[in-house]
Design a protein around this motif. Structure first.
Motif, PDB file in Angstrom:
ATOM      1  N   UNK A 164      -7.568   4.191  -3.575  1.00 47.94           N
ATOM      2  CA  UNK A 164      -8.680   5.077  -2.991  1.00 47.94           C
ATOM      3  C   UNK A 164      -8.183   5.635  -1.764  1.00 47.94           C
ATOM      4  N   UNK A 165      -8.057   4.981  -0.732  1.00 48.38           N
ATOM      5  CA  UNK A 165      -8.049   5.726   0.478  1.00 48.38           C
ATOM      6  C   UNK A 165      -6.743   6.169   0.940  1.00 48.38           C
ATOM      7  N   UNK A 166      -6.806   7.086   1.967  1.00 47.96           N
ATOM      8  CA  UNK A 166      -5.540   7.747   2.477  1.00 47.96           C
ATOM      9  C   UNK A 166      -5.419   7.753   4.231  1.00 47.96           C
ATOM     10  N   UNK A 167      -4.532   7.938   4.552  1.00 49.58           N
ATOM     11  CA  UNK A 167      -4.411   8.001   6.177  1.00 49.58           C
ATOM     12  C   UNK A 167      -5.578   8.717   6.728  1.00 49.58           C
ATOM     13  N   UNK A 194      -1.357   7.266  -0.809  1.00 46.77           N
ATOM     14  CA  UNK A 194      -2.164   6.384  -0.547  1.00 46.77           C
ATOM     15  C   UNK A 194      -1.999   4.909   0.459  1.00 46.77           C
ATOM     16  N   UNK A 195      -2.761   4.299   0.813  1.00 44.02           N
ATOM     17  CA  UNK A 195      -2.599   3.268   1.799  1.00 44.02           C
ATOM     18  C   UNK A 195      -3.620   2.202   1.357  1.00 44.02           C
ATOM     19  N   UNK A 196      -3.048   1.113   1.989  1.00 42.26           N
ATOM     20  CA  UNK A 196      -3.987  -0.231   1.805  1.00 42.26           C
ATOM     21  C   UNK A 196      -4.046  -0.767   0.210  1.00 42.26           C
ATOM     22  N   UNK A 265       0.710  -2.413   0.026  1.00 40.54           N
ATOM     23  CA  UNK A 265       1.383  -1.062   0.106  1.00 40.54           C
ATOM     24  C   UNK A 265       1.056   0.387   0.425  1.00 40.54           C
ATOM     25  N   UNK A 266       2.092   0.971   1.018  1.00 36.52           N
ATOM     26  CA  UNK A 266       1.774   2.398   1.365  1.00 36.52           C
ATOM     27  C   UNK A 266       2.475   3.088  -0.011  1.00 36.52           C
ATOM     28  N   UNK A 267       1.674   4.005  -0.976  1.00 35.83           N
ATOM     29  CA  UNK A 267       2.299   4.413  -2.138  1.00 35.83           C
ATOM     30  C   UNK A 267       2.473   6.007  -1.936  1.00 35.83           C
ATOM     31  N   UNK A 268       3.433   6.617  -2.245  1.00 39.17           N
ATOM     32  CA  UNK A 268       3.711   7.939  -2.374  1.00 39.17           C
ATOM     33  C   UNK A 268       4.017   8.427  -3.741  1.00 39.17           C
ATOM     34  N   UNK A 269       3.152   9.440  -4.064  1.00 38.00           N
ATOM     35  CA  UNK A 269       2.917   9.805  -5.404  1.00 38.00           C
ATOM     36  C   UNK A 269       3.666  11.371  -5.381  1.00 38.00           C
TER      37      UNK A 269
END
Length: 598
Positions: A164-167, A194-196, A265-269
């Motif tokens: 869901x959330x982002x920085x 995306x974070x958390x 995790x911090x995920x980079x798409x």
């Protein structure tokens, strides 16, 4: 250091003697749930929690999850435990039988989930998030998505996440910026961060199925322009085997206060061409769909609070029985005694015990309503039960987690200085519990949802109906001659009056004075939780009274039930009127103080 033991007798009491098992047995597809089967399920789950998950809790906390070059290794023993977990069919307990689930009602799986969370919260988070992703795909996904992902997610061969959330967004999902560009072949290319993301990367399974919020080109601003996508870690080929790695990368994992063994995790798409994603449902309805996952997750987080409260209580009780210190107040004998003999320690233990039992029973009330809302043959009854579920979800999430933090803190207090030392294990429960009031919406967000969407919007109808049910229990209490029950009736009756006055204030003032009402939202949430818990404890006291009158062989158990309910009335329900005054009159300073005067 003691291990977790599932509170099987109390769970059986809630299911069998408060009537929740009989309630769900009447629903279509649940008639086979006899007492022996349910007892066997809970017993085996208790053994797994005690023998497999609990021994990994401390070691997992100390070792933690480890990130290296985009890969995440879980703590020692985690992979083996997870394989035993899915091998035992635990991941599929309440899932749809069409895709390999066992189809058990939520009221059973909720108690099993409590065991996982009490024994090892960091482990329990993984299947919890997977179930949320399963529910979203079940209810909103296409036939192709269901057949591609559900069987392996339900078995636990693959896990799922919520993205869901982002920085820049955190709880403000209207600020989500991740974008999804149509690729022309029915798929989308996802770009963003995306974070958390709980278990966003790990080594437990071969694939991770991410459910991701993003915006398509031309989408409206705000929450109305968000869509939901399935984005797997590895692409799935036509025959169901895994293909190429998707354009999803774990940039890092968070260093946290607690739940160290759960990788956040911090995920980079889309670092390269864009991560391939498939639309769930329709464009721009993603937040609506994600709330399916979020509501399920909010209830599950409340269950985490129950499990953590139980675990902290068990550890504190064991320590209080073995720690010899001081002499007993008022006793002639001046020899040293175990600290469980000291009045204040007894007060703290009863506070932990009574609130945990109240939370467990209230959670089962809501879980049984969930089952009825899904399965009951009468549409009007389903609608009525769904209204109760929606009313109670923020209470279960908000109150159970806030109680867990306080109960874990009391556990440290009972240990004294030793509780502040990590080796005793008491501190971990507080560190782990602290996140539960934050994720899936903070307590303030739950309280705002409760007063606005669940009470003001329907003019207090759902909570009014529940209040009338609670009042019926008061009437049962006053028609007994048991002095303990009469005291409970007195406090529950006064607490209900305080609750009703607060509801009337919210309904009458929310439209014209929303800020004044909102200033008391969290105190109202606490008030509602205390009263609802008191209702369940009063019901428990009535059952205990009848069993004692009938000469039950379990005199100690039922006497303990009765006195625990009395304590809850004396110490918890007694707070209701003060909280109601905060709701009614506590907004003046909150709203009038200038920002610079803080």
């Amino acid at each position: 250091m003691s291990e977790y033991n599932a509170p099987l007798r109390d769970m059986q009491f809630v299911l069998n003697e408060l009537g929740y098992l009989d309630q769900v047995r009447e629903l279509p597809g649940c008639g086979q749930l006899d007492n022996d089967l349910v007892e066997a399920i809970l017993g085996e789950a208790g053994k797994f929690a005690h023998g497999v998950l609990s021994p990994l809790n401390v070691s997992g906390d100390r070792q933690g999850a480890r990130w290296s070059e985009g890969e995440v290794a879980t703590a020692k023993g985690w992979r083996e435990a997870y394989q035993r977990f899915i091998g035992g069919g635990w991941n599929a307990l309440s899932c749809d039988p069409e895709f390999g689930g066992q189809g058990l009602p939520r009221v059973i799986s909720a108690l099993v989930d409590e065991m996982w969370n009490g024994a090892n919260l960091s482990f329990g988070l993984c299947p919890m998030l997977t179930r949320g992703a399963i529910e979203a795909i079940e209810l909103c996904g296409s036939s192709e998505l269901k057949h591609t992902y559900l069987a392996k997610m339900i078995s636990g061969e693959w896990t799922g996440t919520m993205n869901l959330t982002e920085p820049q967004a955190v709880s403000d999902l209207a600020a989500v910026r991740s974008r999804a560009e149509p690729a022309g072949d029915g798929t989308y290319r996802i770009h963003g961060q995306k974070i958390f993301i709980t278990y966003g990367e790990h080594d437990l399974t071969d694939n991770i199925v991410h459910l991701v919020l993003a915006r398509v080109p031309g989408a409206p601003e705000g929450v109305k322009g968000i869509s939901l996508f399935v984005v797997p870690k590895f692409l799935v080929q036509a025959d169901g085997s895994l293909g190429a790695r998707n354009d999803v990368r774990c940039a890092s994992i968070e260093h946290k206060l607690g739940i160290h063994a759960s990788p956040t995790a911090v995920l980079a798409f889309g670092d390269q061409q864009g991560a391939t994603g498939w639309l769930v449902g329709e464009e721009n309805r993603g937040l609506e769909y994600m709330f399916i996952m979020m509501n399920a997750a909010r209830f599950s987080v409340g269950i985490e609070g129950v499990g953590l409260g139980e675990r902290a209580y068990q550890r504190a009780l064991a320590y209080a029985r073995e720690r010899i210190q001081g002499t007993e107040v008022g006793a002639r004998e001046r020899s040293k005694v175990a600290i469980i003999r000291h009045p204040d320690v007894r007060r703290m233990l009863l506070s932990m015990k009574s609130r945990t039992e109240a939370m467990r029973a209230l959670a089962c009330e809501v879980a049984a309503a969930m089952d009825g809302a899904e399965r009951h043959p009468d549409p009007a009854r389903r609608e009525e039960l769904q209204a109760l579920v929606e009313l109670m979800i923020p209470v279960i999430k908000g109150c159970c987690t806030e109680n867990a933090v306080d109960i874990a803190s009391l556990g440290i207090q009972i240990h004294g200085g030793m509780g502040f030392i990590e080796e005793t294990g008491a501190a971990q429960h507080l560190r782990d519990a602290r996140i539960t009031t934050l994720y899936e919406g903070t307590t303030g967000i739950q309280a705002s949802d409760l007063i606005g969407r669940k009470i003001a919007r329907d003019n207090g109808q759902a909570i009014g109906q529940l209040s009338r049910r609670m009042q019926q229990v008061v009437e049962q209490l006053v028609h007994t001659d048991d002095p303990q029950l009469l005291v409970i009736a007195h406090y529950l009756s006064r607490a209900l009056m305080a609750l009703d006055a607060s509801v009337e204030f919210i309904v009458s003032q929310f439209a014209t004075r929303p800020a004044a009402v909102s200033a008391g939202a969290v105190p109202f949430l606490e008030l509602f939780g205390i009263v609802a818990g008191g209702w369940q404890m009063a019901r428990s006291a009535l059952v205990a009274h009848r069993q004692l009158q009938a000469g039950s062989a379990e005199q100690d158990f039922y006497r303990g039930k009765l006195l625990t309910a009395r304590f809850y009335a004396d110490h918890q329900l007694a707070q209701a009127q003060g909280l109601s005054q905060v709701v009614l009159q506590g907004s003046a300073a909150v709203l009038e103080i200038d920002d610079l005067q803080f």
